[in-house]
Design a protein around this motif. Structure first.
Motif, short mmCIF file in Angstrom:
data_model
loop_
_atom_site.label_atom_id
_atom_site.label_comp_id
_atom_site.label_asym_id
_atom_site.label_seq_id
_atom_site.Cartn_x
_atom_site.Cartn_y
_atom_site.Cartn_z
N PRO A 160 -5.80 -1.67 -10.03
CA PRO A 160 -5.60 -0.59 -9.05
C PRO A 160 -6.76 -0.47 -8.06
O PRO A 160 -7.92 -0.51 -8.44
N ILE A 161 -6.40 -0.34 -6.79
CA ILE A 161 -7.37 -0.08 -5.74
C ILE A 161 -7.02 1.29 -5.14
O ILE A 161 -5.92 1.49 -4.64
N ILE A 162 -7.97 2.21 -5.20
CA ILE A 162 -7.72 3.59 -4.77
C ILE A 162 -8.65 3.92 -3.61
O ILE A 162 -9.87 3.79 -3.72
N GLU A 163 -8.07 4.34 -2.49
CA GLU A 163 -8.86 4.72 -1.32
C GLU A 163 -8.63 6.21 -1.02
O GLU A 163 -7.48 6.65 -0.91
N LYS A 164 -9.71 6.94 -0.90
CA LYS A 164 -9.61 8.34 -0.48
C LYS A 164 -9.32 8.37 1.01
O LYS A 164 -9.96 7.66 1.79
N ILE A 165 -8.35 9.17 1.42
CA ILE A 165 -8.02 9.25 2.84
C ILE A 165 -7.99 10.70 3.30
O ILE A 165 -7.81 11.62 2.50
N ASN A 166 -8.18 10.87 4.58
CA ASN A 166 -8.08 12.19 5.19
C ASN A 166 -6.66 12.38 5.70
O ASN A 166 -6.19 11.62 6.54
N PHE A 167 -5.99 13.38 5.16
CA PHE A 167 -4.64 13.69 5.64
C PHE A 167 -4.48 15.20 5.60
O PHE A 167 -4.28 15.81 4.55
N ASN A 168 -4.62 15.77 6.76
CA ASN A 168 -4.50 17.22 6.90
C ASN A 168 -3.71 17.50 8.17
O ASN A 168 -4.25 17.95 9.19
N LYS B 84 0.84 -1.19 0.00
CA LYS B 84 0.00 0.00 0.00
C LYS B 84 0.88 1.25 0.00
O LYS B 84 1.82 1.35 0.79
N ALA B 85 0.56 2.16 -0.89
CA ALA B 85 1.35 3.37 -1.06
C ALA B 85 0.49 4.59 -0.72
O ALA B 85 -0.67 4.68 -1.13
N PHE B 86 1.09 5.51 0.00
CA PHE B 86 0.45 6.77 0.34
C PHE B 86 0.98 7.83 -0.63
O PHE B 86 2.19 8.04 -0.73
N ALA B 87 0.06 8.46 -1.36
CA ALA B 87 0.47 9.42 -2.39
C ALA B 87 -0.39 10.68 -2.31
O ALA B 87 -1.55 10.65 -1.89
N TYR C 113 -7.42 14.55 -3.94
CA TYR C 113 -7.30 14.33 -2.50
C TYR C 113 -6.23 13.26 -2.25
O TYR C 113 -5.86 12.51 -3.17
N PRO C 114 -5.72 13.18 -1.02
CA PRO C 114 -4.73 12.15 -0.70
C PRO C 114 -5.30 10.75 -0.93
O PRO C 114 -6.50 10.52 -0.73
N ILE C 115 -4.43 9.84 -1.35
CA ILE C 115 -4.91 8.49 -1.65
C ILE C 115 -4.01 7.42 -1.02
O ILE C 115 -2.82 7.64 -0.79
N LEU C 116 -4.62 6.29 -0.75
CA LEU C 116 -3.91 5.06 -0.42
C LEU C 116 -4.12 4.15 -1.62
O LEU C 116 -5.26 3.90 -2.03
#
Length: 305
Positions: free
Chosen positions: A170-178, A24-27, A159-162
């Motif tokens: 590809p599996i793309i998850e929207k994440i909260n990163f603020n 899993k990559a945080f981008a 928005y930030p993604i995992l």
């Protein structure tokens, strides 16, 4: 008829290289990107013009439709031309209608970041072409340029993604990163452009051990990064990430090799050894990096969407 498309640039915070094997990559998508404008013309050919962020033309050429349909790279030796023809050829295989018609095209692209920054000149182009031709950008990337596809995911999302791959999908998850500590995060350009294709090939050639445990550890560290509530937690997690990948790649971390006296943490982003790094510091590190010869230091809020 005039059509315009836009795609975001990208920065990979965790999961570099290992994302190719399912980690899993945080981008983060960037405020910088690239647009593409398509206008129809009567002659059945494509006239292409690419502008850098300063308004200068860095590539211009004309392709016949035959160049594209047969993937003909023989007319000129320009690697840029050859790469573009390859991408358009793979796009043609996914949607032949844009060339089967009698019209031609005048196409221009414009970067909003300097081309050598490595924020996704190729991925933003591929995603823009895919938008134009209404084809799957992930398939176009796989068939033309290769890579995990996290950069395409950033191109498409604000928005930030995992991001990770499951059976190459590809599996793309929207994440909260603020983060409340974003004022302590800086992106520093190392002025050494990395070739993504070559970096990926080098990774595969140098893998010397089973990566299952490394992927599990990467995913755990990534969760630590995403759930950090303090600067120190965030810094420690990324420092751990650097150390783990250093063992896999069998090379020093960027801090060990170039910034051993830096008071803070430095994290490689994407391909190791070039483009941008993330500097984590309690104090503004601008003076430190300028003394080291690095003049492009961008605060988090000015880089990230």
């Amino acid at each position: 008829m005039k059509k315009e498309f836009y795609s975001n640039g990208k920065l990979l915070i965790t999961g570099e290289y290992l994302v190719l094997d399912g980690a899993k990559a945080f981008a983060l998508p960037t405020k910088f990107g690239q647009n593409l404008i398509v206008e129809e013309k009567s002659k059945p050919e494509i006239h292409w013009k690419s502008y850098d962020s300063d308004g200068s033309i860095w590539f211009e050429d004309t392709f016949t439709f035959e160049n594209i349909t047969i993937n003909d790279n023989t007319e000129k030796k320009s690697s840029i031309r050859n790469t573009l023809i390859c991408i358009l050829h793979e796009a043609f295989k996914l949607n032949q209608e844009f060339i089967d018609g009698s019209i031609g095209y005048s196409i221009s692209t414009t970067l909003t970041f300097p081309r050598n920054w490595g924020l996704g000149t190729s991925s933003t182009l591929i995603n823009n072409i895919a938008q134009w031709l209404e084809i799957d950008a992930f398939i176009l990337l796989k068939n033309s340029f290769g890579g995990s596809g996290y950069d395409i995911a950033c191109a498409q999302n604000n928005y930030p993604i995992l991001y990770h791959l499951v059976n190459e999908k590809p599996i793309i998850e929207k994440i909260n990163f603020n983060p409340t500590f974003s004022d302590n995060l800086y992106f520093v350009y190392l002025d050494e452009k990395q070739n993504s294709k070559e970096s990926i090939l080098s990774y595969y050639n140098n893998k010397n051990r089973e990566l299952t445990e490394s992927i599990i550890k990467n995913n755990s560290i990534t969760q630590k990064v995403l759930h950090s509530t303090t600067l120190s937690e965030f810094a420690l997690a990324l420092e751990e990430h650097e150390a783990e990948l250093s063992l896999i790649l069998e090379i020093q971390t960027i801090k060990e090799s170039r910034f051993p006296d830096f008071e803070g943490v430095i994290k490689s982003l994407g391909a190791w050894g070039g483009d941008f790094v993330l500097a984590i510091s309690k104090e503004n590190p601008k003076e430190y990096f300028i003394k080291k010869g690095f003049k492009t230091i961008i605060p988090y809020k000015d880089m990230i969407l």
